[in-house]
Design an enzyme around this catalytic site. Sequence first.
Site, PDB file in Angstrom:
ATOM      1  N   ARG A  94       0.877  -1.252   0.076  1.00 19.76           N
ATOM      2  CA  ARG A  94       0.093   0.177  -0.061  1.00 19.76           C
ATOM      3  C   ARG A  94       0.819   1.282   0.112  1.00 19.76           C
ATOM      4  O   ARG A  94       1.867   1.349   0.591  1.00 19.76           O
ATOM      5  CB  ARG A  94      -0.993  -0.114   1.347  1.00 19.76           C
ATOM      6  CG  ARG A  94      -1.693  -1.117   1.518  1.00 19.76           C
ATOM      7  CD  ARG A  94      -2.276  -1.246   2.840  1.00 19.76           C
ATOM      8  NE  ARG A  94      -3.913  -1.463   2.541  1.00 19.76           N
ATOM      9  CZ  ARG A  94      -4.782  -1.506   3.386  1.00 19.76           C
ATOM     10  NH1 ARG A  94      -4.265  -1.032   4.562  1.00 19.76           N
ATOM     11  NH2 ARG A  94      -5.913  -1.669   3.248  1.00 19.76           N
ATOM     12  N   MET A 105      -3.959   6.850  -4.395  1.00 20.16           N
ATOM     13  CA  MET A 105      -2.998   6.139  -5.070  1.00 20.16           C
ATOM     14  C   MET A 105      -3.234   4.400  -4.841  1.00 20.16           C
ATOM     15  O   MET A 105      -4.470   4.180  -4.329  1.00 20.16           O
ATOM     16  CB  MET A 105      -1.644   6.257  -4.378  1.00 20.16           C
ATOM     17  CG  MET A 105      -1.205   7.504  -4.777  1.00 20.16           C
ATOM     18  SD  MET A 105       0.431   7.962  -4.093  1.00 20.16           S
ATOM     19  CE  MET A 105      -0.110   8.107  -2.310  1.00 20.16           C
ATOM     20  N   ARG A 562     -12.345  48.500  -5.196  1.00 18.60           N
ATOM     21  CA  ARG A 562     -12.388  48.849  -6.724  1.00 18.60           C
ATOM     22  C   ARG A 562     -13.354  49.912  -7.044  1.00 18.60           C
ATOM     23  O   ARG A 562     -14.374  49.370  -7.351  1.00 18.60           O
ATOM     24  CB  ARG A 562     -12.285  47.631  -7.462  1.00 18.60           C
ATOM     25  CG  ARG A 562     -11.142  46.741  -7.149  1.00 18.60           C
ATOM     26  CD  ARG A 562     -11.432  45.295  -8.084  1.00 18.60           C
ATOM     27  NE  ARG A 562     -10.147  44.487  -8.129  1.00 18.60           N
ATOM     28  CZ  ARG A 562     -10.154  43.280  -7.700  1.00 18.60           C
ATOM     29  NH1 ARG A 562     -11.007  43.108  -6.660  1.00 18.60           N
ATOM     30  NH2 ARG A 562      -8.936  42.617  -7.824  1.00 18.60           N
ATOM     31  N   ARG A 618      -9.129  52.431  -4.042  1.00 21.64           N
ATOM     32  CA  ARG A 618      -8.201  52.201  -5.116  1.00 21.64           C
ATOM     33  C   ARG A 618      -8.812  53.350  -6.203  1.00 21.64           C
ATOM     34  O   ARG A 618      -9.906  53.245  -6.553  1.00 21.64           O
ATOM     35  CB  ARG A 618      -7.913  51.065  -5.750  1.00 21.64           C
ATOM     36  CG  ARG A 618      -6.914  51.123  -6.895  1.00 21.64           C
ATOM     37  CD  ARG A 618      -6.698  49.828  -7.388  1.00 21.64           C
ATOM     38  NE  ARG A 618      -7.913  49.377  -8.146  1.00 21.64           N
ATOM     39  CZ  ARG A 618      -7.977  48.061  -8.579  1.00 21.64           C
ATOM     40  NH1 ARG A 618      -6.946  47.450  -8.655  1.00 21.64           N
ATOM     41  NH2 ARG A 618      -9.029  47.761  -9.457  1.00 21.64           N
ATOM     42  N   THR A 768      -0.936  41.288  -6.463  1.00 17.18           N
ATOM     43  CA  THR A 768      -0.285  40.186  -7.010  1.00 17.18           C
ATOM     44  C   THR A 768      -0.905  39.586  -8.246  1.00 17.18           C
ATOM     45  O   THR A 768      -0.549  38.595  -8.653  1.00 17.18           O
ATOM     46  CB  THR A 768      -0.077  39.156  -6.006  1.00 17.18           C
ATOM     47  OG1 THR A 768      -1.054  38.838  -5.147  1.00 17.18           O
ATOM     48  CG2 THR A 768       0.840  39.623  -4.931  1.00 17.18           C
ATOM     49  N   ASN A 769      -2.475  40.100  -8.463  1.00 11.60           N
ATOM     50  CA  ASN A 769      -2.980  39.496  -9.723  1.00 11.60           C
ATOM     51  C   ASN A 769      -2.069  40.205 -10.908  1.00 11.60           C
ATOM     52  O   ASN A 769      -1.488  39.187 -11.796  1.00 11.60           O
ATOM     53  CB  ASN A 769      -4.557  39.949  -9.660  1.00 11.60           C
ATOM     54  CG  ASN A 769      -5.173  39.475  -8.678  1.00 11.60           C
ATOM     55  OD1 ASN A 769      -4.755  38.409  -8.028  1.00 11.60           O
ATOM     56  ND2 ASN A 769      -6.208  40.345  -8.427  1.00 11.60           N
ATOM     57  N   CYS A 832      -3.594  42.812  -1.736  1.00 10.28           N
ATOM     58  CA  CYS A 832      -4.969  42.737  -2.144  1.00 10.28           C
ATOM     59  C   CYS A 832      -5.162  42.079  -3.422  1.00 10.28           C
ATOM     60  O   CYS A 832      -6.163  41.898  -3.662  1.00 10.28           O
ATOM     61  CB  CYS A 832      -5.308  44.351  -2.150  1.00 10.28           C
ATOM     62  SG  CYS A 832      -4.460  45.131  -3.474  1.00 10.28           S
TER      63      CYS A 832
HETATM   64  C1  PEP Z   1      -3.974  43.187  -8.368  1.00 12.01           C
HETATM   65  O1  PEP Z   1      -3.625  43.349  -9.617  1.00 12.01           O
HETATM   66  O2  PEP Z   1      -3.625  42.118  -7.904  1.00 12.01           O
HETATM   67  C2  PEP Z   1      -5.327  43.659  -8.109  1.00 12.01           C
HETATM   68  C3  PEP Z   1      -5.716  43.488  -6.900  1.00 12.01           C
HETATM   69  O3  PEP Z   1      -5.975  44.545  -8.817  1.00 12.01           O
HETATM   70  P1  PEP Z   1      -6.929  44.186 -10.116  1.00 12.01           P
HETATM   71  O4  PEP Z   1      -7.128  42.813  -9.814  1.00 12.01           O
HETATM   72  O5  PEP Z   1      -8.118  44.700  -9.730  1.00 12.01           O
HETATM   73  O6  PEP Z   1      -6.200  44.215 -11.305  1.00 12.01           O
HETATM   74 MG    MG Z   2      -4.187  45.422 -10.580  1.00 13.73          MG
END
Ligand code: PEP
Ligand code: MG
Length: 877
Positions: A94, A105, A562, A618, A768-769, A832
């Site tokens: 196993r 698995m 936003r 923002r 961070t997006n 954010c």
């Molecule tokens: C980002 O870019 O991480 C962000 C929070 O802004 P948006 O998602 O609105 O571009």
């Molecule tokens: Mg952004």
Amino acid sequence: MENKKYVYLFSEGDASMKNLLGGKGANLADMTSIGIPVPQGFTVTTEACNKYYDDNRTIAPEIVEQIHAKMAELENISGKKFGSLENPLLVSVRSGARASMPGMMDTILNLGLNDNTVEVMANKTGNPRFAYDSYRRFIQMFADVVMEVEKKHFEEIMDEMKEAKGVKLDTELDANDLKELVKKFKAFYKNAKGEEFPSDPKEQLIASITAVFRSWNNPRAIVYRRMNDIPGSWGTAVNVQEMVFGNKGETSGTGVAFSRNPSTGEKKIFAEYLMNAQGEDVVAGIRTPQPIEQLEKENAEVYKQFMDIVNTLENHYRDMQDMEFTIEEGKLYFLQTRNGKRTAQAALKIAVDLVEEGMLTKEEAILKVEPKQLDTLLHPNFDATDMKNAAVIAKGLPASPGAACGKVYFTAEESKVAHEKGEKVVLVRLETSPEDIEGMIASEGILTVRGGMTSHAAVVARGMGTCCVAGCGDIKVNEEAKTFEVGGVVYHEGDYISIDGSTGNVYAGQIKTVEPEISGYFGTFMAWADEIRSLKVRTNADTPRDTAQAVKYGAEGIGLCRTEHMFFEADRIMAIRQMIVAKDETSRRTALEKLLPMQRQDFIGIYEELVDRPATIRFLDPPLHEFLPHVDEEIKELAVELGITFEELKATVDSLHEFNPMMGHRGCRLAVSYPEIAEMQTRAVIEAAIDVKTRKGYDIVPEIMIPLVGEVKELKYVKDIVTRTADAIIAERGIELKYMVGTMIEIPRAALTADEIAKEAEFFSFGTNDLTQMTFGFSRDDAGNFLKHYYDKGIYESDPFQRLDQTGVGKLVEMSVKLGKQTREDIKLGICGEHGGDPSSVEFCHNIGLNYVSCSPFRVPVARLAAAQAEVKNPRK
Ligand code: PEP
Ligand code: MG
């Protein structure tokens, strides 16, 4: 030099060796050392698994040698021998990784049987039916798992035999039938593989261990690891354990036990067993197992021993245990134990109870609940009974958790109309855009064909707490015909579908949903988390309604408002469009004048909900073309409403077209071109703050955030507009109001020059997006389409838009923190991007010293718990 040790007897390991022996292997060693009756065996280490992959998927001869040597030791311990014609040893093989991955698995039982040993087993036990039943199971499992001959073929052969005999149950086949069945199975195998079924137990053993190593990288294991943040580099261990038999007749049996109820958390042993059966029979549900209480009547002594062991194990591991046990001719064995999987409700109750029982400290209890599990407490789920008959028709990304069932509609407008008629709606779109907002609000769930975890649909749905499956490329939508097609079936407008935003599954038809129940344990547990954590948790919210929701879930402020989301509401979109088509500053200012009172009112609503919690507002971020229609029909209609010609408006739309809008005229670049937009927004923020401060007495310090900055001079340019406008209003009102101006760090250049940027910015918030999008150089809206190939090929293990890429993007974040603090020691730091609600990313933010994370309202409890866990693991206080 001594050879490296790749194989350990259970008696050679201990509880601390989890990384090397896997969870199951370490626990078996530990159970052995505390005197639990465990069938003995050995563990082939996770290092051997990694070496198997390093060596091009082969087990090195030195490891094979060590396996055989341990097998010889096991023979001595058990007094039995592999392949012996007197006393044959049979084993199970196993998997057992460091983190438990139930059912992911492979497992092989009864290994060591062949045409000779089966006869010995039959004679020794006087039970040929048992021997041949074990043998046919082994052939089936070995063929399936090791040689990839599908199990269903063997089931068909068995069904044919049952039919020919006129019986229904497997147990109604006698020894001779099973003997015959074995012959048929082997003939089928030979036909399928072009060779005889292997009869040498040593050969069977090595092939099976190889198969378990291989199964570490089967598709379902890869998906499970991605969902649970388990690195592929851990590898799995393999446990080889002497078989004990629950199918030796009426004094034998097998079962599973939980030391507490895994659904409710109730402190009561919950166990089921079946007499005369092997493990898979209990799980497969062919026969109905008995509750454990029945065992007391059948064998009081074994029952008492069972209860004692369960309690011993729970006390030993100080957590709810999930155990497998077997009774062989009246003798009880425990085959394994692990911390049991449990529902979110049970997890909370058990954690709180264990603290109250003095078994755990609060800090230890905090680590016992998976943060992501809290999601299920805050959203509707599918009814468990209904789910049993549900068929998955497609799979997309689990973009926003919860379950939804409703009629399919293909446009936001039609969804809204249907909703107003009282229908439940699932909105199906190729992708959503800001214009769809009202339709999205009207829907129970949202399903999109394109787009990833940070696509518009995903971000907005998470914010609203609406279930969403995104990037579901399996379905082919025909928007004209109002249909979608999947698996050869066409679904029309008005047909029912059900979607699960926690798994990404799409189902045909209706599945009942049930509302979650939040118990008192939730409150107690989350209060402990808050007491422990040092990282603050804010929310991304754009409306008073979302703000109120987030505050209820424990948000300590807004980390990202936003402002553009407010402009899409029906009563504002015209004003923003007028601003966009304006030919000169004067007419632009006239349009902005109309927006000002609405925007101010939004901020007043938000500040009132927040009381004196902070809010980061923002400024306008998206490219302006997002506010305009793109189809001629709609452009015509709008031109009439705006009182301009079609050609004029069409020319504006065309002029705003960009090849790379995400890298185009957006963010602070808009304010550089049109400073009056930033002026209007500053006015709205400051006037709202003054209004609420004077009326309600709340201590408000507005935080104004400039997006998409890459160069300190552009930040300074926009900041000057803000301070000039704000200072003038404050002076004019003759009031005290502090405010801050900061920036998002979401462009790699901003991260690289963070020391410069910090000269002007009083705070950083990591977006961070965009930072992920621009660091990797792939579009946050489209990457989902090809990332799946990267997962399949093991290049990436997780979606970097979901789980922060700590090595690359994280390095930029860390660097900005350092550089920012060099310039401004007390700079306020937050995140954010969507990562602010992802547990492993929250832990990273804690470790690098951010002040807060910010996430959508429904993920606030998840982030609070993740922050507390990070504190326990790496104290900052
Ligand atoms: C980002 O870019 O991480 C962000 C929070 O802004 P948006 O998602 O609105 O571009
Ligand atoms: Mg952004």
